[in-house]
Design a protein around this motif. Sequence first.
Motif, mmCIF file in Angstrom:
data_model
loop_
_atom_site.group_PDB
_atom_site.id
_atom_site.type_symbol
_atom_site.label_atom_id
_atom_site.label_comp_id
_atom_site.label_asym_id
_atom_site.label_seq_id
_atom_site.Cartn_x
_atom_site.Cartn_y
_atom_site.Cartn_z
ATOM 1 N N MET A 20 100.736 0.292 23.596
ATOM 2 C CA MET A 20 101.315 -0.643 22.618
ATOM 3 C C MET A 20 100.394 -1.837 22.377
ATOM 4 N N ALA A 21 99.814 -2.344 23.438
ATOM 5 C CA ALA A 21 98.912 -3.495 23.325
ATOM 6 C C ALA A 21 97.688 -3.143 22.505
ATOM 7 N N ALA A 24 98.678 -3.003 18.892
ATOM 8 C CA ALA A 24 98.897 -4.358 18.379
ATOM 9 C C ALA A 24 97.580 -5.094 18.152
ATOM 10 N N PHE A 25 96.651 -4.981 19.109
ATOM 11 C CA PHE A 25 95.355 -5.663 18.951
ATOM 12 C C PHE A 25 94.548 -5.052 17.803
ATOM 13 N N LEU A 27 95.861 -3.819 15.124
ATOM 14 C CA LEU A 27 96.485 -4.380 13.929
ATOM 15 C C LEU A 27 95.953 -5.786 13.643
ATOM 16 N N ILE A 28 95.845 -6.593 14.695
ATOM 17 C CA ILE A 28 95.317 -7.964 14.543
ATOM 18 C C ILE A 28 93.889 -7.923 14.003
ATOM 19 N N MET A 32 92.529 -9.416 10.448
ATOM 20 C CA MET A 32 91.488 -10.453 10.436
ATOM 21 C C MET A 32 90.290 -10.026 9.601
ATOM 22 N N GLU A 54 93.294 -12.686 -16.154
ATOM 23 C CA GLU A 54 93.071 -11.504 -15.323
ATOM 24 C C GLU A 54 92.998 -11.894 -13.841
ATOM 25 N N ARG A 55 93.205 -10.905 -13.017
ATOM 26 C CA ARG A 55 93.142 -11.145 -11.578
ATOM 27 C C ARG A 55 91.681 -11.236 -11.144
ATOM 28 N N LEU A 56 91.369 -12.292 -10.447
ATOM 29 C CA LEU A 56 89.978 -12.506 -10.034
ATOM 30 C C LEU A 56 89.755 -12.005 -8.623
ATOM 31 N N THR A 102 79.334 -14.893 -8.277
ATOM 32 C CA THR A 102 80.549 -15.493 -8.817
ATOM 33 C C THR A 102 80.960 -16.725 -8.012
ATOM 34 N N LEU A 104 83.998 -19.413 -7.650
ATOM 35 C CA LEU A 104 85.394 -19.701 -7.986
ATOM 36 C C LEU A 104 85.516 -21.189 -8.317
ATOM 37 N N SER B 20 101.150 -6.407 25.203
ATOM 38 C CA SER B 20 101.731 -6.028 23.896
ATOM 39 C C SER B 20 102.581 -7.154 23.339
ATOM 40 N N ILE B 27 100.495 -11.287 15.955
ATOM 41 C CA ILE B 27 100.715 -10.669 14.637
ATOM 42 C C ILE B 27 101.775 -11.439 13.871
ATOM 43 N N THR B 39 94.541 -14.845 -7.132
ATOM 44 C CA THR B 39 93.854 -15.823 -7.995
ATOM 45 C C THR B 39 93.703 -15.246 -9.393
ATOM 46 N N GLY B 41 92.452 -15.920 -13.525
ATOM 47 C CA GLY B 41 91.563 -16.714 -14.365
ATOM 48 C C GLY B 41 90.706 -15.819 -15.228
#
Lengths: 141, 137
Positions: A20-21, A24-25, A27-28, A32, A54-56, A102, A104, B20, B27, B39, B41
């Motif tokens: 499980m750990a 979970a890790f 997933l983290i 990230m 439009e979506r940038l 680009t 922003l 866990s 999480i 975003t 634009g």
Amino acid sequence: MRTPRRRRRRARIIIPVASMADIAFQLIIFFMICSNFARDAGISVQPPPAPNLERLRESRTAVAIDAQGRIYVQGRRMPDARSVETEVAELLRRAQTPDARTVLFRCDRAAERDLFEPVMDAITRAGGIIAAVGEPEEKQR
Amino acid sequence: MLRRERRQYGLDDIPVASFSDIAFLLIIFFILTTTLVATRGFLTDFPAGQRSEKQDEKKATTVTLRDGKVLLNNSPVDIPTLRKELRALNLRDRTGDDKVVMLESAGRVEYREYFQVMAAVTQAGGTLCIVRETGGD
């Protein structure tokens, strides 16, 4: 006498939770890696409204001008437009593709021409493609 | 004896039961603190350069922003009309310099109006060109 003995012999059910750990890790780590952290978070900007925006894509370089007229590059305060040109040019030095070039650009709707025009000019001179950030007009109504 | 004691007290095993819990707490923390922002634009690649004397300015479509007013080729228009007029020019089908729309501004101009004009030109398929007085530098 027989009934209690049978109950004692019954095997205990154990749920394996050792992995499980790991899950979970993983997933983290996934979250990230897939996340784009906002470089100009905390800067108060009210973008101007316009329809059909439009979506940038997320960009590595961000320039912002807040309601008080302060200029930021990557969340760092800049004294003037000339510094923006130097800073953006340095950030785009290794950029090869149009996507990497680009920049922003988030500017407050109340900002004056004398403030934002030199900054936009500085980004262009530094070789950046301006991605002007706005707010969909539908939200306003 | 030593082996027996170890087995009895489980000294060889690192307790990972709480790992866990820690991971899932992390999480949950990330999920709660994350703000998902899309975003919106438009992209504008302004051509950099200087205006030459020989440049034929009459051919290029010009949008002027002056003290809150919008002028398309010196005729006052509002933003929705500007969008319609620019769409009617079929800038998307044009090539080279014919796609260019000059954006001039003078006096007190807010970014809100400027942005709306830029969006109108970009969405109509034009190449935006900002005309700026540089003071000779």
